[in-house]
Scaffold this active site. Structure first.
Site, PDB file in Angstrom:
ATOM      1  N   SER A 154      66.713 -25.357  23.542  1.00 56.39           N
ATOM      2  CA  SER A 154      66.141 -25.290  24.878  1.00 56.39           C
ATOM      3  C   SER A 154      64.696 -25.777  24.839  1.00 56.39           C
ATOM      4  O   SER A 154      64.442 -26.878  24.380  1.00 56.39           O
ATOM      5  CB  SER A 154      66.279 -23.857  25.407  1.00 56.39           C
ATOM      6  OG  SER A 154      66.305 -23.867  26.809  1.00 56.39           O
ATOM      7  N   GLU A 205      56.261 -25.683  35.757  1.00 61.85           N
ATOM      8  CA  GLU A 205      56.814 -24.525  35.048  1.00 61.85           C
ATOM      9  C   GLU A 205      56.026 -24.185  33.796  1.00 61.85           C
ATOM     10  O   GLU A 205      55.807 -23.014  33.484  1.00 61.85           O
ATOM     11  CB  GLU A 205      58.281 -24.770  34.678  1.00 61.85           C
ATOM     12  CG  GLU A 205      58.863 -23.579  33.931  1.00 61.85           C
ATOM     13  CD  GLU A 205      60.317 -23.732  33.527  1.00 61.85           C
ATOM     14  OE1 GLU A 205      61.073 -24.427  34.219  1.00 61.85           O
ATOM     15  OE2 GLU A 205      60.697 -23.127  32.511  1.00 61.85           O
ATOM     16  N   TRP A 256      71.252 -27.515  35.249  1.00 59.74           N
ATOM     17  CA  TRP A 256      69.784 -27.565  35.258  1.00 59.74           C
ATOM     18  C   TRP A 256      69.226 -28.450  34.138  1.00 59.74           C
ATOM     19  O   TRP A 256      68.190 -29.096  34.266  1.00 59.74           O
ATOM     20  CB  TRP A 256      69.245 -26.131  35.149  1.00 59.74           C
ATOM     21  CG  TRP A 256      67.760 -26.012  35.134  1.00 59.74           C
ATOM     22  CD1 TRP A 256      66.976 -25.611  34.085  1.00 59.74           C
ATOM     23  CD2 TRP A 256      66.846 -26.280  36.214  1.00 59.74           C
ATOM     24  NE1 TRP A 256      65.664 -25.614  34.445  1.00 59.74           N
ATOM     25  CE2 TRP A 256      65.552 -26.017  35.745  1.00 59.74           C
ATOM     26  CE3 TRP A 256      67.022 -26.730  37.545  1.00 59.74           C
ATOM     27  CZ2 TRP A 256      64.411 -26.182  36.544  1.00 59.74           C
ATOM     28  CZ3 TRP A 256      65.897 -26.895  38.331  1.00 59.74           C
ATOM     29  CH2 TRP A 256      64.613 -26.620  37.832  1.00 59.74           C
ATOM     30  N   HIS A 282      74.180 -20.715  27.091  1.00 59.14           N
ATOM     31  CA  HIS A 282      73.011 -21.507  26.682  1.00 59.14           C
ATOM     32  C   HIS A 282      72.507 -21.042  25.307  1.00 59.14           C
ATOM     33  O   HIS A 282      72.215 -19.868  25.105  1.00 59.14           O
ATOM     34  CB  HIS A 282      71.932 -21.313  27.759  1.00 59.14           C
ATOM     35  CG  HIS A 282      70.697 -22.128  27.561  1.00 59.14           C
ATOM     36  ND1 HIS A 282      70.717 -23.462  27.216  1.00 59.14           N
ATOM     37  CD2 HIS A 282      69.386 -21.793  27.672  1.00 59.14           C
ATOM     38  CE1 HIS A 282      69.468 -23.908  27.139  1.00 59.14           C
ATOM     39  NE2 HIS A 282      68.647 -22.912  27.406  1.00 59.14           N
TER      40      HIS A 282
HETATM   41  C1  MCU Z   1      66.042 -26.152  28.509  1.00 59.13           C
HETATM   42  O1  MCU Z   1      64.724 -25.654  28.355  1.00 59.13           O
HETATM   43  C2  MCU Z   1      64.128 -24.799  29.286  1.00 59.13           C
HETATM   44  C3  MCU Z   1      64.065 -25.405  30.671  1.00 59.13           C
HETATM   45  O2  MCU Z   1      63.346 -26.617  30.618  1.00 59.13           O
HETATM   46  C4  MCU Z   1      63.377 -24.455  31.617  1.00 59.13           C
HETATM   47  O3  MCU Z   1      63.378 -24.947  32.927  1.00 59.13           O
HETATM   48  C5  MCU Z   1      64.025 -23.110  31.605  1.00 59.13           C
HETATM   49  O4  MCU Z   1      63.258 -22.253  32.330  1.00 59.13           O
HETATM   50  O5  MCU Z   1      64.074 -22.632  30.296  1.00 59.13           O
HETATM   51  C6  MCU Z   1      64.779 -23.408  29.368  1.00 59.13           C
HETATM   52  C7  MCU Z   1      64.688 -22.626  28.075  1.00 59.13           C
HETATM   53  O6  MCU Z   1      63.812 -22.837  27.284  1.00 59.13           O
HETATM   54  O7  MCU Z   1      65.539 -21.601  27.957  1.00 59.13           O
HETATM   55  C8  MCU Z   1      65.404 -20.751  26.857  1.00 59.13           C
END
Ligand code: MCU
Length: 417
Positions: A229, A283, A327, A363
């Protein structure tokens, strides 16, 4: 070839924390990947200033320099990579500082301690090296973003190095801009976003592993990097900016990682709930403040993230994505990496590129369908240096029929020798 060695003290306090000044070569068997060409200073054209012509509804041509000249050889490719890195740093990532003037490293228990000095300031940080294989080694390792351990399964024979990236640059929303040890060293108004600061941290870990190879038993020529992520964005940027990483393993990095800005914008204009450039800079602080000027019109950018990935080519990259996460930009990562792959194609290195998009997993919980014949095949080949299975992978469990890879990459793919 190695870069100039950091300056280290010639005396040591304790035998368990021996500081060494030179590296030894690996005895780990044949190198699978062709090492990337390193341009001799002065042999590449200077990167012109200015953005160039906008590129809309397609991704920028990897094989044409910013000044319009064509990339026709591997040597040209190395110069083009240098140019792309400069452009990415200038407009999106912020400046990656050069290797610091002085650093020391020591290893005790499972802790690798790293101290860095530059311009009269110093910082120190530690990483833990876990699951070190028994036996003489040297052994490969995967640097994992975060302190909790990798969110993908690391097979036996490969150590895990846990990197507390938030300690180097915080990522707690806008208020964490300029906070962390990177900014203690370089100043809180340094242009680097968190992704660049973390890549700098990964480079210092590699420096430290070169210095302490005799103590850690880790082979600094067989390193992977991973994260999921937001930390997957960190992993792909670290692989792109640090050429000593042999295998880059970004997991569900999505927008700002393996996704392309232009394709996410296109998805959003088609009504999909996808993270795009305008949202991402609000963000968090992953990117340089310089990027804010371009997020409302990404067509101006002289790159997209297929070129970020191309900084890794021909080194090994295996990208894992999740079809269930709208997303993250599932078409964006599919299209961006499908087009990125053409850079490995040009270099005759398709066995060093993998993109795999599956679903059914939440995720960052790694799906077993990506393990045996994909992740393990990459780790076997590029870290364990065993003959492994097929590593020429490009697949999604979904058909993204609305997106035409070739329409979005209308330029020719040369054969680079
Ligand atoms: C996929 O990475 C991020 C994403 O860019 C954000 O928008 C979201 O809030 O969090 C994701 C993440 O890091 O989840 C652990």
């Amino acid at each position: 070839p190695t870069t100039a060695q950091p300056q280290v003290p010639t005396t040591t306090a304790r035998p368990t924390t021996t500081l060494v000044t030179s590296t030894t070569s690996s005895s780990a068997g044949p190198v699978v990947t062709t090492p990337p060409v390193t341009p001799t200073p002065g042999t590449c054209p200077n990167t012109p200033s200015g953005l160039g012509s906008p590129v809309a509804n397609q991704l920028n041509d990897p094989f044409t320099f910013h000044n319009g000249n064509k990339v026709t050889s591997k040597a040209d490719w190395a110069c083009r990579q240098k140019e792309i890195s400069e452009l990415l740093q200038r407009y999106e990532l912020g400046t990656l500082p050069p290797k610091p003037s002085s650093m020391t490293a020591s290893f005790s228990g499972s802790t690798l301690s790293i101290s860095v000095s530059e311009g009269g300031k110093s910082i120190s940080f530690t990483v833990s090296i876990n699951n070190r294989p028994s036996g003489a080694g040297p052994h490969p390792a995967i640097i994992n973003f975060g302190t909790l351990g990798a969110s993908l399964p690391v097979p036996a024979g490969v150590a895990t190095i846990n990197f507390n990236n938030d300690d180097i640059a915080q990522q707690q929303g806008g208020s964490s801009r300029g906070r962390g040890k990177f900014y203690d060293l370089y100043g809180s108004s340094h242009s680097a976003g968190a992704l660049t600061a973390w890549a700098w941290g990964v480079s210092r870990i590699v420096d430290a592993l070169e210095l302490t190879q005799a103590q850690t038993g880790i082979d600094p020529t067989r390193l992977g990097v991973t994260g999921c992520s937001r930390n997957g964005k960190g992993a792909i940027v670290a692989g792109a900016l640090e050429p000593r990483i042999a295998l880059t393993l970004p997991q569900e990095s999505g927008a700002g990682g393996s996704g392309c800005w232009r394709i996410a914008t296109w998805q959003k204009s088609n009504g999909q709930n996808v993270q795009d450039s305008t949202q991402i800079v609000q963000e968090n602080v992953w990117f340089s403040p310089n990027f804010n000027s371009y997020v409302n019109n990404v067509n101006q950018l002289p790159f997209d993230h297929h070129l970020l990935a191309g900084l890794i080519a021909p080194r090994a990259l295996y990208v894992m994505e999740n079809v269930d996460m709208e997303w993250l930009g599932k078409i964006s990562t599919y299209g961006c990496m499908g087009i990125a792959r053409k850079q490995w194609q040009a270099l005759g290195a398709l066995d060093n590129f993998g993109y795999s998009q599956v679903g059914g997993n939440s995720h960052c919980s790694f799906p077993t369908s990506q393990q045996g014949s994909e992740l393990n095949a990459f780790i076997d080949k590029f870290l364990l240096r065993k003959s492994g299975g097929n590593t020429n992978i490009f697949r999604s469990t979904q058909t993204h029929s609305s997106f035409n890879l070739n329409n979005w990459s209308p330029w020719a793919v040369p054969t680079l020798n």
